[in-house]
Design an enzyme around this catalytic site. Structure first.
Site, PDB file in Angstrom:
ATOM      1  N   GLU A 231      49.618  82.219  45.410  1.00 19.48           N
ATOM      2  CA  GLU A 231      50.841  81.449  45.162  1.00 19.48           C
ATOM      3  C   GLU A 231      51.624  82.029  43.994  1.00 19.48           C
ATOM      4  OE1 GLU A 231      53.893  78.587  45.336  1.00 19.48           O
ATOM      5  OE2 GLU A 231      52.442  79.226  46.848  1.00 19.48           O
TER       6      GLU A 231
ATOM      7  N   ILE B 250      36.734  79.902  37.426  1.00 17.41           N
ATOM      8  CA  ILE B 250      37.615  81.029  37.763  1.00 17.41           C
ATOM      9  C   ILE B 250      38.855  80.487  38.475  1.00 17.41           C
ATOM     10  CG2 ILE B 250      35.800  82.781  37.861  1.00 17.41           C
ATOM     11  CD1 ILE B 250      35.862  82.533  40.930  1.00 17.41           C
TER      12      ILE B 250
ATOM     13  N   HIS C 193      36.046  74.496  40.430  1.00 16.56           N
ATOM     14  CA  HIS C 193      36.113  75.906  40.855  1.00 16.56           C
ATOM     15  C   HIS C 193      35.773  76.817  39.695  1.00 16.56           C
ATOM     16  CE1 HIS C 193      37.850  79.544  42.754  1.00 16.56           C
ATOM     17  NE2 HIS C 193      37.642  78.887  43.867  1.00 16.56           N
TER      18      HIS C 193
ATOM     19  N   GLY D  48      41.658  81.944  44.297  1.00 12.12           N
ATOM     20  CA  GLY D  48      42.444  82.987  44.942  1.00 12.12           C
ATOM     21  C   GLY D  48      43.721  82.461  45.563  1.00 12.12           C
ATOM     22  N   VAL D  49      43.676  81.243  46.081  1.00 11.67           N
ATOM     23  CA  VAL D  49      44.874  80.676  46.702  1.00 11.67           C
ATOM     24  C   VAL D  49      45.971  80.472  45.654  1.00 11.67           C
ATOM     25  CG1 VAL D  49      44.130  78.253  46.505  1.00 11.67           C
ATOM     26  CG2 VAL D  49      45.686  78.932  48.341  1.00 11.67           C
TER      27      VAL D  49
END
Length: 157
Positions: free
Chosen positions: A52, A44, A38, A47-48
């Site tokens: 969290e 980067i 990623h 987003g998940v």
């Protein structure tokens, strides 16, 4: 952060039970297997995982407000907005505030900044239940100590 252990909060900077707010910090690691996929050549923070981190920050706030008598579990993510990339080695400042609580649920608003730049924000809903096992409660007490949770806030509050 220890991504391998899903520990996305390094330290609590401020916990104010009167205003129902919390500020935490989390140092994104310089290297992680997460970044290998990623994304290759342009790592980067997913987003998940940012979401969290906001949920964990909100969870610590709720634990404090409930004096560690109930456990918050993420039930819904609403209005999550990714506003910019988070790179390896960046220091995240995560703020959360309780917007509503009652009937076994709590709603928080949370945001992540790198410096002054807003990177993401979300509205998060939690279900609150009694701790499902003594082992989990013991683990949460140990984690609270590790990240500097101010236990005197719930004892004196």
């Amino acid at each position: 952060m220890q991504l391998d252990y899903f520990q996305l909060i390094d330290r609590i900077v401020d916990l104010n039970l009167d205003t129902k707010t919390i500020t935490v910090e989390a140092q994104v690691p310089a290297a992680s297997t997460i970044f290998e996929g990623h994304f290759p050549g342009y790592p980067i923070m997913p987003g998940v995982l940012l979401t969290e981190a906001m949920a964990q920050s909100s969870g610590w706030l709720l634990l404090g407000l409930m004096k560690f008598e109930r456990m918050p579990f993420l039930a819904m993510i609403k209005e999550a907005k990714m506003r910019g990339f988070v790179n390896p080695s960046e220091l995240l400042t995560i703020e959360a505030k309780v917007e509503h609580e009652g009937s076994g649920f709590a709603v928080t608003s949370a945001k992540i900044r790198v410096g002054k730049d807003l990177k993401c924000n979300a509205e998060l809903t939690f279900r609150t239940i009694p701790f499902p096992s003594p082992d989990l409660r013991g683990y949460m007490d140990a984690m609270a100590n590790k990240i500097g949770f101010p236990m005197q806030a719930i004892i004196n509050g």
